[in-house]
Design a protein around this motif. Structure first.
Motif, PDB file in Angstrom:
ATOM      1  N   PRO A  10       0.840  -1.210   0.000  1.00 16.13           N
ATOM      2  CA  PRO A  10       0.000   0.000   0.000  1.00 16.13           C
ATOM      3  C   PRO A  10       0.867   1.248   0.000  1.00 16.13           C
ATOM      4  O   PRO A  10       2.073   1.200   0.271  1.00 16.13           O
ATOM      5  CB  PRO A  10      -0.795  -0.129   1.303  1.00 16.13           C
ATOM      6  CG  PRO A  10       0.093  -0.940   2.196  1.00 16.13           C
ATOM      7  CD  PRO A  10       0.788  -1.921   1.295  1.00 16.13           C
ATOM      8  N   TYR A 104      -6.232  -1.962  -5.701  1.00 19.57           N
ATOM      9  CA  TYR A 104      -6.638  -0.557  -5.810  1.00 19.57           C
ATOM     10  C   TYR A 104      -7.950  -0.361  -6.573  1.00 19.57           C
ATOM     11  O   TYR A 104      -8.787   0.444  -6.171  1.00 19.57           O
ATOM     12  CB  TYR A 104      -5.529   0.264  -6.472  1.00 19.57           C
ATOM     13  CG  TYR A 104      -4.431   0.650  -5.515  1.00 19.57           C
ATOM     14  CD1 TYR A 104      -4.426   1.890  -4.898  1.00 19.57           C
ATOM     15  CD2 TYR A 104      -3.406  -0.240  -5.220  1.00 19.57           C
ATOM     16  CE1 TYR A 104      -3.425   2.245  -4.013  1.00 19.57           C
ATOM     17  CE2 TYR A 104      -2.395   0.096  -4.332  1.00 19.57           C
ATOM     18  CZ  TYR A 104      -2.410   1.340  -3.724  1.00 19.57           C
ATOM     19  OH  TYR A 104      -1.422   1.681  -2.836  1.00 19.57           O
ATOM     20  N   ALA A 139      -3.194   0.937   6.577  1.00 17.64           N
ATOM     21  CA  ALA A 139      -3.489   2.126   5.783  1.00 17.64           C
ATOM     22  C   ALA A 139      -3.202   3.398   6.573  1.00 17.64           C
ATOM     23  O   ALA A 139      -2.663   4.374   6.026  1.00 17.64           O
ATOM     24  CB  ALA A 139      -4.952   2.092   5.343  1.00 17.64           C
ATOM     25  N   HIS A 165      -8.000   3.591   1.234  1.00 15.28           N
ATOM     26  CA  HIS A 165      -6.728   2.923   1.511  1.00 15.28           C
ATOM     27  C   HIS A 165      -6.912   1.696   2.407  1.00 15.28           C
ATOM     28  O   HIS A 165      -6.182   0.713   2.278  1.00 15.28           O
ATOM     29  CB  HIS A 165      -5.748   3.919   2.129  1.00 15.28           C
ATOM     30  CG  HIS A 165      -5.330   4.999   1.174  1.00 15.28           C
ATOM     31  ND1 HIS A 165      -4.419   4.788   0.166  1.00 15.28           N
ATOM     32  CD2 HIS A 165      -5.731   6.285   1.051  1.00 15.28           C
ATOM     33  CE1 HIS A 165      -4.250   5.898  -0.525  1.00 15.28           C
ATOM     34  NE2 HIS A 165      -5.043   6.819  -0.012  1.00 15.28           N
ATOM     35  N   VAL A 168      -7.933  -1.016   0.149  1.00 12.19           N
ATOM     36  CA  VAL A 168      -6.770  -1.481  -0.615  1.00 12.19           C
ATOM     37  C   VAL A 168      -5.976  -2.508   0.193  1.00 12.19           C
ATOM     38  O   VAL A 168      -5.620  -3.580  -0.323  1.00 12.19           O
ATOM     39  CB  VAL A 168      -5.862  -0.294  -1.003  1.00 12.19           C
ATOM     40  CG1 VAL A 168      -4.514  -0.786  -1.531  1.00 12.19           C
ATOM     41  CG2 VAL A 168      -6.546   0.578  -2.052  1.00 12.19           C
ATOM     42  N   VAL A 169      -5.700  -2.199   1.445  1.00  8.46           N
ATOM     43  CA  VAL A 169      -4.940  -3.121   2.300  1.00  8.46           C
ATOM     44  C   VAL A 169      -5.693  -4.436   2.470  1.00  8.46           C
ATOM     45  O   VAL A 169      -5.117  -5.529   2.380  1.00  8.46           O
ATOM     46  CB  VAL A 169      -4.638  -2.484   3.670  1.00  8.46           C
ATOM     47  CG1 VAL A 169      -4.044  -3.517   4.626  1.00  8.46           C
ATOM     48  CG2 VAL A 169      -3.676  -1.308   3.502  1.00  8.46           C
ATOM     49  N   TYR A 172      -5.365  -6.427  -0.773  1.00  7.10           N
ATOM     50  CA  TYR A 172      -4.052  -7.072  -0.875  1.00  7.10           C
ATOM     51  C   TYR A 172      -3.996  -8.341  -0.026  1.00  7.10           C
ATOM     52  O   TYR A 172      -3.550  -9.402  -0.480  1.00  7.10           O
ATOM     53  CB  TYR A 172      -2.958  -6.120  -0.387  1.00  7.10           C
ATOM     54  CG  TYR A 172      -2.285  -5.306  -1.460  1.00  7.10           C
ATOM     55  CD1 TYR A 172      -1.667  -5.900  -2.555  1.00  7.10           C
ATOM     56  CD2 TYR A 172      -2.217  -3.918  -1.353  1.00  7.10           C
ATOM     57  CE1 TYR A 172      -1.022  -5.145  -3.516  1.00  7.10           C
ATOM     58  CE2 TYR A 172      -1.573  -3.158  -2.316  1.00  7.10           C
ATOM     59  CZ  TYR A 172      -0.969  -3.781  -3.395  1.00  7.10           C
ATOM     60  OH  TYR A 172      -0.325  -3.034  -4.349  1.00  7.10           O
TER      61      TYR A 172
END
Length: 211
Positions: A10, A104, A139, A165, A168-169, A172
């Motif tokens: 990230p 993302y 994040a 964010h 996003v984490v 992942y």
């Protein structure tokens, strides 16, 4: 064929610092040439697409259009830089690849993982990395680092709200579990030197023949 290695994480996880130190260590020890590249970008046309994607003034860029631009840049980069380098016996280290789009756009933009995988499968034709090193960081800590270290250089994605964010984490971490042993996670709260040495050891263990 020599390995294709990607570095993921990230924003604020320390990829740039890790890569700089890791490349320095690798150049001292590898018995084959090394190519460092990045996404989006890595070759002239792909870099132009990068400028469009990350321009902070492009606030109206549609999420699906954004995902397609990433895939287009990736295809151009793969065909013109990554594959030729691998064919010439060079190790390729790339800052970001498909995993970034899954995290993302698929999770961060909430447009769905299946669509992201589909357009990227079309773009890369099974040319996945042999190894992905993931720098794991929350994040909150990542954005804190960005604001402290490069507040004047924040791109369009850096400026997103914290919820983006966090997704996003999460993306992942979910994707990494599905990727099996291709992805190896490093704790990004360590010192840069410790992270660089850990990354080097991972590569040495996985690809001893290139040392």
């Amino acid at each position: 064929m020599t390995p294709f290695i990607t570095i993921e994480g990230p924003d604020g996880a320390g990829k740039t610092t890790l890569i700089k130190g890791l490349v320095s260590l690798l150049k001292e020890q590898l018995t084959v040439p090394l190519v460092l590249t990045r996404e989006p970008g890595g070759e002239p046309l792909a870099e132009e697409i990068r400028d469009i994607i990350l321009d902070p003034t492009h606030t109206q860029l549609d999420p699906r259009a954004e995902a397609l631009l990433y895939a287009a840049s990736r295809r151009q980069h793969l065909m013109n830089k990554v594959i030729p380098a691998l064919q010439q016996g060079q190790v390729v280290i790339c800052d970001r690849f498909v995993d970034s789009s899954v995290a993302y756009q698929g999770y961060g933009r909430e447009i769905g993982v299946e669509g992201i995988i589909a357009i990227n499968q079309f773009a890369i034709e099974d040319h996945m990395p042999d190894l992905t090193i993931y720098l794991d960081l929350t994040a909150e800590e990542g954005i804190k680092r960005i604001k402290e270290q490069r507040s004047n250089e924040m791109n369009r994605l850096d400026r997103e709200e914290i919820a983006f964010h966090e997704r996003v984490v999460t993306g992942y971490r979910v994707a990494n579990q599905k990727a099996g042993d291709r992805v190896v996670t490093i704790d990004a709260t360590q010192t840069p030197e410790a992270m660089q040495q850990e990354a080097l050891n991972i590569i040495k263990t996985r690809f001893p023949d290139i040392f």
